[in-house]
Design a protein around this motif. Structure first.
Motif, mmCIF file in Angstrom:
data_model
loop_
_atom_site.group_PDB
_atom_site.id
_atom_site.type_symbol
_atom_site.label_atom_id
_atom_site.label_comp_id
_atom_site.label_asym_id
_atom_site.label_seq_id
_atom_site.Cartn_x
_atom_site.Cartn_y
_atom_site.Cartn_z
ATOM 1 N N LEU A 138 0.917 -1.126 -0.010
ATOM 2 C CA LEU A 138 -0.134 -0.060 0.023
ATOM 3 C C LEU A 138 0.697 1.263 -0.037
ATOM 4 C CD1 LEU A 138 -2.765 -1.116 2.657
ATOM 5 C CD2 LEU A 138 -2.996 -0.925 0.202
ATOM 6 N N LEU A 139 2.019 1.260 0.808
ATOM 7 C CA LEU A 139 2.752 2.452 0.684
ATOM 8 C C LEU A 139 3.935 2.622 -0.506
ATOM 9 C CD1 LEU A 139 3.768 2.113 4.628
ATOM 10 C CD2 LEU A 139 2.198 3.843 3.440
ATOM 11 N N ARG A 140 3.840 1.648 -1.307
ATOM 12 C CA ARG A 140 4.814 2.058 -2.536
ATOM 13 C C ARG A 140 4.490 3.222 -3.309
ATOM 14 N NH1 ARG A 140 8.105 -2.063 -4.010
ATOM 15 N NH2 ARG A 140 8.232 -1.265 -6.130
ATOM 16 N N PRO A 141 5.540 4.071 -3.761
ATOM 17 C CA PRO A 141 5.238 5.122 -4.217
ATOM 18 C C PRO A 141 4.387 5.207 -5.239
ATOM 19 C CG PRO A 141 7.594 4.984 -3.991
ATOM 20 C CD PRO A 141 7.136 3.559 -3.628
ATOM 21 N N GLU A 142 4.579 4.191 -6.331
ATOM 22 C CA GLU A 142 3.430 4.000 -7.303
ATOM 23 C C GLU A 142 2.171 3.514 -6.951
ATOM 24 O OE1 GLU A 142 5.899 0.096 -7.358
ATOM 25 O OE2 GLU A 142 6.076 2.300 -6.778
ATOM 26 N N GLY A 143 2.035 3.101 -5.574
ATOM 27 C CA GLY A 143 0.669 2.603 -5.154
ATOM 28 C C GLY A 143 -0.407 3.360 -5.452
ATOM 29 N N GLY A 144 -0.124 4.839 -5.168
ATOM 30 C CA GLY A 144 -1.136 5.722 -5.478
ATOM 31 C C GLY A 144 -1.800 6.770 -4.468
ATOM 32 N N SER A 145 -3.059 6.482 -4.188
ATOM 33 C CA SER A 145 -3.787 7.478 -3.636
ATOM 34 C C SER A 145 -3.472 7.576 -2.061
ATOM 35 C CB SER A 145 -5.311 6.862 -3.702
ATOM 36 O OG SER A 145 -5.575 5.742 -2.980
ATOM 37 N N GLU A 146 -4.066 8.803 -1.496
ATOM 38 C CA GLU A 146 -3.868 9.012 -0.116
ATOM 39 C C GLU A 146 -4.793 8.262 0.669
ATOM 40 O OE1 GLU A 146 -5.558 12.481 2.685
ATOM 41 O OE2 GLU A 146 -4.896 13.129 0.934
ATOM 42 N N GLU A 147 -5.853 7.607 0.141
ATOM 43 C CA GLU A 147 -6.668 6.743 0.708
ATOM 44 C C GLU A 147 -5.757 5.456 1.013
ATOM 45 O OE1 GLU A 147 -10.747 3.925 -0.154
ATOM 46 O OE2 GLU A 147 -10.063 5.505 -1.260
ATOM 47 N N ARG A 148 -5.031 4.964 0.153
ATOM 48 C CA ARG A 148 -4.292 3.632 0.559
ATOM 49 C C ARG A 148 -3.174 3.866 1.485
ATOM 50 N NH1 ARG A 148 -4.130 -0.438 -3.319
ATOM 51 N NH2 ARG A 148 -1.808 -0.680 -3.330
ATOM 52 N N LEU A 205 8.582 9.612 8.203
ATOM 53 C CA LEU A 205 9.550 10.686 8.132
ATOM 54 C C LEU A 205 9.897 10.728 6.642
ATOM 55 C CD1 LEU A 205 11.649 9.184 11.281
ATOM 56 C CD2 LEU A 205 9.806 11.133 11.096
ATOM 57 N N GLU A 206 9.924 9.877 5.862
ATOM 58 C CA GLU A 206 10.690 9.952 4.357
ATOM 59 C C GLU A 206 9.598 9.481 3.589
ATOM 60 O OE1 GLU A 206 14.092 7.754 4.731
ATOM 61 O OE2 GLU A 206 15.069 9.059 5.877
ATOM 62 N N GLY A 207 8.659 8.796 3.785
ATOM 63 C CA GLY A 207 7.790 8.428 2.908
ATOM 64 C C GLY A 207 6.479 9.129 2.388
ATOM 65 N N PRO A 208 5.332 8.412 1.957
ATOM 66 C CA PRO A 208 4.373 9.066 1.708
ATOM 67 C C PRO A 208 3.418 9.568 2.598
ATOM 68 C CG PRO A 208 4.099 6.731 1.298
ATOM 69 C CD PRO A 208 5.534 6.759 1.526
ATOM 70 N N ALA A 209 3.765 9.079 3.778
ATOM 71 C CA ALA A 209 2.680 9.520 5.129
ATOM 72 C C ALA A 209 3.305 10.868 5.627
ATOM 73 C CB ALA A 209 2.557 8.487 6.364
ATOM 74 N N ARG A 210 4.286 11.369 5.070
ATOM 75 C CA ARG A 210 4.870 12.667 5.650
ATOM 76 C C ARG A 210 3.932 13.699 5.888
ATOM 77 N NH1 ARG A 210 9.644 14.207 8.469
ATOM 78 N NH2 ARG A 210 9.680 16.536 8.640
ATOM 79 N N PRO A 211 3.139 13.910 4.834
ATOM 80 C CA PRO A 211 1.903 15.174 5.230
ATOM 81 C C PRO A 211 1.206 14.593 6.431
ATOM 82 C CG PRO A 211 2.078 14.373 2.943
ATOM 83 C CD PRO A 211 2.917 13.576 3.452
#
Length: 464
Positions: free
Chosen positions: A238-248, A282-288
């Motif tokens: 789910l956290l892969r950069p190409e995984g996509g959406s904020e929902e995932r 800290l570094e991934g898609p959940a930073r926001p």
């Protein structure tokens, strides 16, 4: 007259006998003086010696018969007993080796496992321990052990799982039992053991079939299975950069929050969930999504795990806490670094190296160079040398890094040295002609490198 003559002859005979005995006595005394035995003594000794020789011959005959009997027994039954003893001895050595590994004595463990394999070559139980020890350490001996285990009539289902796990963890899919993995990945998840579902999903993800892997994991959880490892696998997808959406991303972080707080999950599972969450924040898609409340929750979870941790697991958690604090509160950076360095000052050389590598991980490159300088007695050790190269590369001081690799007496084996030169060339933007020279040197080094060097280099690439 005749009677008188006979009496005279008898007297002469007696006199002669007495003279003869006298002469014999003198002869014996003379012989004795010369160290020579008289005839009757010599004869008696000769016969005694002959009798002893005959007795010895008879004894040797008996011994020869016993040898034949024993040899026959060994061939029929004794050989099997001896092989059984060797198996028992080898398995005991292998078990002791695994105990040493758990206690942190890897050199001692490897020595005992090698000895066990020599005592009873090919024994399945010994080979399984060799594989289990070598797999996480990328030891080529694990490949040798697998080859012995996967012989017809020897391998059991768990051995094929070992083969799949080694191929996946080492990133060597060409070694994987592909037909079996394909079977495991196409059967309904309820008909496949949990370990095989996990392995097949990891295999699918590595092959690029991430959608299929995710679907299979969701099907598994729909059956009521919510083990920590499967949850983490789904979160990683789910956290892969190409995984996509904020929902995932939100779904992944919600799952990780549950995994971190779930008492039913193992310590290792909670620790892995915490590390994955920290990286994502800290570094991934959940930073926001990182807020002061999230930071407080992460630090609180570190404290909980530190209280439950075995002594050897405490330091990595302390470093994780430092990573979170440095990333979320840059103003405390110097304070945090100083505290962690002070904690490690009186610890082992391995702990100091771990701290130096941690400094690279938090991009404290200037601090890395200063720390290496203050630990100058270790500068010639390969791992410390690589840490310094990483810091130079992080500061974009590529020429200095390349010069260090070319210097006489640098501590790295040729394969690893050429690989680092190639990577530095890519980072520095070297032109195609220069990269072609580096590729050629790298191929030449790979052609003469030992198996362990090639595997170490492959692991370094996989981890980069």
């Amino acid at each position: 007259m005749k009677a008188e003559r006979n009496m005279d002859e008898g007297k002469d005979a007696v006199d002669g006998g007495e003279e003869a005995r006298h002469d014999d006595k003198e002869h014996a005394m003379m012989m004795d003086g010369l160290g020579i035995l008289p005839w009757d003594e010599e004869e008696r000794l000769r016969r005694t010696l002959m009798r002893r020789v005959l007795d010895s011959v008879r004894a040797w005959h008996v011994a020869a018969v016993l040898v034949v009997v024993v040899a026959g027994y060994l061939a029929i039954r004794g050989g099997a007993d001896y092989r059984a003893y060797k198996r028992w001895k080898a398995r005991g050595l292998a078990a002791q080796g695994i105990q040493l590994a758990r206690a942190g004595d890897e050199a001692g463990a490897r020595e005992l496992l090698d000895l066990a394999a020599a005592v009873s070559p090919g024994d399945p139980e010994v080979m399984r321990r060799v594989v289990d020890f070598g797999m996480p350490r990328r030891d080529p001996a694990a490949l040798v052990g697998l080859r012995e285990l996967l012989r017809p009539g020897v391998a059991v289902e768990e051995d094929w799982e070992r083969a799949a796990r080694l191929a996946i963890e080492w990133g060597r899919l060409e070694l994987a039992p592909s037909q079996l993995l394909l079977q495991w990945s196409t059967k309904p998840v309820g008909e496949v053991p949990l370990a095989q579902v996990r392995l097949s999903c990891r295999w699918l993800a590595l092959r690029g079939e991430r959608g299929v892997a995710e679907r299979r994991l969701r099907e598994l959880m729909a059956t009521g299975v919510h083990d920590g490892e499967s949850e983490l696998m789904l979160c990683a997808l789910l956290l892969r950069p190409e995984g996509g959406s904020e929902e995932r991303v939100r779904e992944a972080m919600d799952r990780l929050r549950v995994a971190m707080g779930e008492d039913a999950v193992s310590f290792e599972g909670r620790s892995d969930a915490l590390k994955m969450a920290a990286r994502a924040y800290l570094e991934g898609p959940a930073r926001p999504m990182l807020t002061p409340e999230v930071v407080e929750r992460l630090l609180r979870e570190v404290d909980v795990l530190v209280e439950k941790a075995m002594p050897e697991a405490v330091r990595p958690l302390e470093l994780l806490r430092g990573t979170i604090e440095v990333a979320c509160n840059p103003a405390r950076r110097g304070e945090v670094l100083k505290k962690l360095e002070g904690d490690v000052e009186k610890k082992s050389a391995a702990s100091k190296l771990e701290f130096a590598e941690w400094l690279v991980g938090v991009r404290a490159y200037e601090e890395v160079l200063d720390y290496c300088e203050r630990n100058g007695e270790r500068a010639g050790q390969a791992e410390w040398f690589v840490v310094r190269l990483d810091a130079l590369a992080g500061l974009k001081r590529y020429d200095e890094a390349v010069a260090a690799l070319e210097a006489e007496g640098q501590p790295l084996p040729e394969m690893r040295r050429r690989l680092l030169q190639y990577r530095l060339g890519l980072m520095a933007g070297v032109d195609e002609a220069g990269m072609e020279v580096r590729r050629k040197r790298l191929k030449e080094a790979a052609g003469v490198a030992e198996a362990r060097e090639v595997l170490d280099a492959a692991g370094m690439v996989a981890g980069s």
